[in-house]
Design an enzyme around this catalytic site. Structure first.
Site, PDB file in Angstrom:
ATOM      1  CE1 TYR A 168       7.887   5.626  10.219  1.00  0.00           C
ATOM      2  CE2 TYR A 168       8.437   7.849  10.237  1.00  0.00           C
ATOM      3  CZ  TYR A 168       7.919   6.849   9.466  1.00  0.00           C
ATOM      4  OH  TYR A 168       7.708   6.764   8.342  1.00  0.00           O
TER       5      TYR A 168
ATOM      6  CB  SER B 175      10.448  10.319   8.004  1.00  0.00           C
ATOM      7  OG  SER B 175       9.443  11.204   8.666  1.00  0.00           O
TER       8      SER B 175
ATOM      9  CB  THR C  79       0.359   6.651   2.971  1.00  0.00           C
ATOM     10  OG1 THR C  79       0.779   6.824   4.273  1.00  0.00           O
ATOM     11  CG2 THR C  79       1.145   7.230   2.055  1.00  0.00           C
TER      12      THR C  79
ATOM     13  CB  SER D 272      -0.968   0.059   1.240  1.00  0.00           C
ATOM     14  OG  SER D 272      -0.169   0.178   2.286  1.00  0.00           O
TER      15      SER D 272
ATOM     16  CE  LYS E   2      11.181   5.654   8.322  1.00  0.00           C
ATOM     17  NZ  LYS E   2      11.191   4.967   7.145  1.00  0.00           N
TER      18      LYS E   2
END
Length: 310
Positions: free
Chosen positions: A197, A171, A232, A49, A201
């Site tokens: 996260y 990111s 997304t 996805s 990154k």
């Protein structure tokens, strides 16, 4: 150039769809040739996805044979159908691999004899701290350790390529974090998924030049990029409040994936070891206190290599 820099530093304008639309006007002559990836094999993780699926579709439309590397084959097959609809002449397939599971990574890599492009896109943003079966924090395993192991295992295939390229999808959130070299597993302090996260990154970006040097003799170019703010399913599930706040300003998935596709296909290949956004290399640091000390990225790499060799 001045407008581009202003868009980048203001963040909101540069990361939004507005930034993409304004910059896109200058790219027409810079688009890869329609068959730029003909005869090449591209592997995209997290391709069921969002950005991964959009990246797979973009590579397929340029003629690549694309492997959608997914954790859930059922979701992967649905994504495969959507990619085939966009690139009906392309050769595309799915393959299962949970990049956070080292055994799964080894099994997958053993079945892939060819690789010219490897896009590390798979990502997670957990609500609470979790560990893999091997005892590694889940975002570190998914964003850093598993991709590193996969690339190391695919080195023979990449070495055999005439123009191997490895692309880490990072990111812009990494700008908020220093390199957590002393606590890569996030064992201390209050755990927050968004922080975990961003920390991992940051690791991807700091490791990019180090890995570019490590794999340079094999002819493997290493790049990292961030997609801006893209709409997304992952964003909707992990950061619903942020998605509601910025809503119409979000990029389409294909717009967020544009630079990853460009890095894979443009000729001549971009300079390796750099961090890119909207087809331009960007500074790795914007805030004070995030720049690592000399040798810290190499120290992190040693930790990671030891972790995946066990």
């Amino acid at each position: 150039m001045l407008l581009d820099t202003l868009l980048d530093r203001t963040v909101v304008a540069g990361y939004s769809r507005l930034g993409y639309v304004l910059r896109r006007r200058a790219w027409a002559a810079d688009d890869p040739a329609p068959d730029a990836l003909r005869g090449r094999v591209a592997l995209v993780t997290g391709a069921s996805s969002g950005l991964g699926e959009a990246t797979a579709a973009g590579l397929a439309r340029l003629g690549a044979e694309v492997v959608l590397v997914v954790r859930d084959l059922e979701r992967g097959e649905r994504a495969l159908g959507r990619v085939r609809a966009l690139a009906p002449a392309a050769k595309v397939r799915t393959a299962r691999c949970d990049v956070a599971d080292f055994a799964s990574v080894r099994e997958f890599a053993a079945g892939e004899p060819r690789a010219d492009v490897l896009v590390h896109n798979a990502g997670v943003l957990p609500p609470r701290r979790e560990e893999t079966g091997a005892g590694h924090e889940i975002t570190l395993a998914t964003h850093v350790l598993g991709p590193l192991l996969l690339t190391e295992l695919l080195r023979p295939a990449l070495r055999a390529s005439a123009d191997a390229r490895v692309i880490w999808v990072s990111s812009g959130g990494m700008y908020t974090q220093p390199l957590a070299v002393d606590d890569p597993e996030y064992r201390t302090g209050r755990y927050r998924g968004a922080t975990a996260y961003a920390r991992t990154k940051r690791m991807q970006v700091e490791l990019t030049p180090v890995l570019a040097e490590r794999w340079r003799a094999d002819g493997i170019a290493v790049h990292s990029t961030h997609p801006g703010w893209a709409d997304t399913p992952g964003l909707a599930a992990s950061l619903p409040s942020f998605r509601r706040l910025v809503g119409p300003a979000l990029r389409r998935a294909a717009e967020g994936a544009d630079t990853a596709v460009w890095l894979a296909a443009t000729e001549p290949g971009p300079p390796p070891g750099r961090f890119w956004h909207d087809r331009q290399d960007r500074p790795a640091h914007l805030l004070p206190g995030t720049r690592p000390a000399a040798g810290d990225a190499e120290r992190l790499l040693r930790y990671c290599l030891a972790a995946v060799s066990r």
